[in-house]
Scaffold this active site. Sequence first.
Site, PDB file in Angstrom:
ATOM      1  N   GLU B  36       0.842  -1.194   0.000  1.00 54.87           N
ATOM      2  CA  GLU B  36       0.000   0.000   0.000  1.00 54.87           C
ATOM      3  C   GLU B  36       0.880   1.248   0.000  1.00 54.87           C
ATOM      4  O   GLU B  36       1.977   1.241   0.551  1.00 54.87           O
ATOM      5  CB  GLU B  36      -0.920   0.037   1.238  1.00 54.87           C
ATOM      6  CG  GLU B  36      -2.213  -0.714   1.036  1.00 54.87           C
ATOM      7  CD  GLU B  36      -3.303  -0.355   2.061  1.00 54.87           C
ATOM      8  OE1 GLU B  36      -3.219   0.732   2.674  1.00 54.87           O
ATOM      9  OE2 GLU B  36      -4.213  -1.172   2.228  1.00 54.87           O
ATOM     10  N   HIS B 100      -4.633   6.919  -0.741  1.00 52.16           N
ATOM     11  CA  HIS B 100      -3.865   5.687  -0.577  1.00 52.16           C
ATOM     12  C   HIS B 100      -4.366   4.631  -1.545  1.00 52.16           C
ATOM     13  O   HIS B 100      -5.370   4.839  -2.237  1.00 52.16           O
ATOM     14  CB  HIS B 100      -3.846   5.222   0.881  1.00 52.16           C
ATOM     15  CG  HIS B 100      -5.138   4.657   1.394  1.00 52.16           C
ATOM     16  ND1 HIS B 100      -6.172   5.448   1.835  1.00 52.16           N
ATOM     17  CD2 HIS B 100      -5.553   3.373   1.559  1.00 52.16           C
ATOM     18  CE1 HIS B 100      -7.167   4.689   2.257  1.00 52.16           C
ATOM     19  NE2 HIS B 100      -6.821   3.416   2.090  1.00 52.16           N
ATOM     20  N   HIS B 102      -5.294   0.427  -2.559  1.00 51.98           N
ATOM     21  CA  HIS B 102      -5.819  -0.859  -2.059  1.00 51.98           C
ATOM     22  C   HIS B 102      -5.525  -1.939  -3.088  1.00 51.98           C
ATOM     23  O   HIS B 102      -5.645  -1.682  -4.287  1.00 51.98           O
ATOM     24  CB  HIS B 102      -7.340  -0.786  -1.856  1.00 51.98           C
ATOM     25  CG  HIS B 102      -7.754  -0.299  -0.500  1.00 51.98           C
ATOM     26  ND1 HIS B 102      -9.065  -0.327  -0.077  1.00 51.98           N
ATOM     27  CD2 HIS B 102      -7.044   0.234   0.517  1.00 51.98           C
ATOM     28  CE1 HIS B 102      -9.144   0.171   1.150  1.00 51.98           C
ATOM     29  NE2 HIS B 102      -7.926   0.520   1.527  1.00 51.98           N
ATOM     30  N   ASP B 113      -9.710   3.064   7.802  1.00 50.87           N
ATOM     31  CA  ASP B 113      -9.777   4.235   6.915  1.00 50.87           C
ATOM     32  C   ASP B 113     -10.804   5.242   7.440  1.00 50.87           C
ATOM     33  O   ASP B 113     -10.516   6.436   7.579  1.00 50.87           O
ATOM     34  CB  ASP B 113     -10.175   3.822   5.483  1.00 50.87           C
ATOM     35  CG  ASP B 113      -9.109   2.970   4.817  1.00 50.87           C
ATOM     36  OD1 ASP B 113      -7.956   2.996   5.284  1.00 50.87           O
ATOM     37  OD2 ASP B 113      -9.438   2.264   3.836  1.00 50.87           O
TER      38      ASP B 113
END
Lengths: 345, 165
Positions: B36, B100, B102, B113
């Site tokens: 990630e 970010h 995934h 999150d």
Amino acid sequence: MSHCQKQFEEFHDNIKLSDEDSILKEKRDIIIERLESKMPKDAKSYSHFNQGSYAMKTGIKPLVEGKYDIDLGLFFDMSKDDVGSPVEAKKWVYDALVGHTNDVTMKTPCVTVTYAAGYHVDVTVYAANNSDDKVYLAKGKLSTPIENQKWDESNPKDLIKEIRNRFPNSDDRKQFRRIIRYLKRWKDVQFSDTANGKPTGIALTSIVYHNIQIKTEVVDLFSGKKEYRDLDAIIHVISSFISQFTTKYELENGEWVPYPFVTVSLPVSPYPNLLEKMTLKQLKVFKDKLEKLLEALEAAKAEVDPSEAAKILKKQFGDSFPVPSKDDTGKKASAPAVIPSSESA
Amino acid sequence: MLDHQYQLPSNHFLKITLNSYQVMKSFIQLEKNSCEAGGILVGRVLDESNNFIIDDVSSPMPTDHRRRNHFYRHPNGHQDFFDKKWGESKNTCFYLGEWHTHPEPSPYPSHIDFQTWRRLLKFPTQNISVLFFIILGTSQMKIWQGTNNNGAIRIELVAASKIDA
């Protein structure tokens, strides 16, 4: 979703040239004095007035430094039957002016005095006191045979009044005049390498006159405060005008070729078609350029970043259109951010 | 030019510059072992329209903690990134949120999150009541808008778009 109103208004300040401007007044006064001292004895009495775009408050600075186009109208106190011919009346003016500079010529609609500095003054001659209450413009050159000379019905004072009073509200009027000036500068930039086949300033003025809708946006729902949106107004004018084109066929090498065709009438009597002198090919070039302009206006409107939108507009309107740096488009923060940590999964 | 412009529920617009999008896209987790990644969103709130532009995004810094299914971003490095943009911006630079990745095609926010996003909204750093949260899956990018309306926190999905190859 930009409107660039701030940039449009700055653009307007950059290009507008008003009648009160001393540069224009000085140049006009020199001609007025010359006429007063040199007008032939047998000429009828006359009065002078400011004509053209500066009088209509739609004048712009020339793209080429100093290349002013100044108009001076002369209303002779006579009927068109009081003088032998249109050119006879124009010759009073021509005789008074000839020798003033090296270049004084009688053109069909006016007498033109050209200065070495690059600017010129067009003097027009009218028979202003006729039994039908109309005003007539003297047309013809020195060499034009009398049967081809003409008195054209044309009242410049009516036109100036009509353009200046298009909207009762003075702020609406200002938007109307801004749109005219934008479009005139656009023409100077987009047709800069073309000598013939450009739409005239009065044709563009009339296009805006016939097609404009005042555009504003409510920026405060509580007070109802409105702001003008020139981008929306010019989009409306251009798309409305483009929609009026029809198709006309011309025979070329035995084949019928389709061309876009449109007319634009002067807003006052006798409502002549102001695009009459443009050929079908020139009208096609004009329409192509208008379509590119509309495309750019819509792309600028769809762009969120006003700095990027202004770059698109500058390509159409030229270097006088300001492009704000990105820093000049954002709100000011009171302090820098303290960046937190973050966890994600 | 017009790519990556999204209309928000408030009828305002959000634009992500091409450069910002490309930076984020370069970290999508296409390989089995890719970790990630994430960073902060930095940009402008426009004077003429109150629209938002994400001009720049930071990339993972050496001190950030990166795993297949987990990312921890320290302020270190990201603060420097912000300060540099601030210095060049005549004070028009805002912290506008987080991005970010995934390792799933269409990304869904995890419990962590949401927890993080609520915390960030609760303690605004520049008196700004709106933040954006972007997650890039392997084939889709989704954008959430978070608002703090006098303490009432609301997070909603505002856009989902295909990540072009």
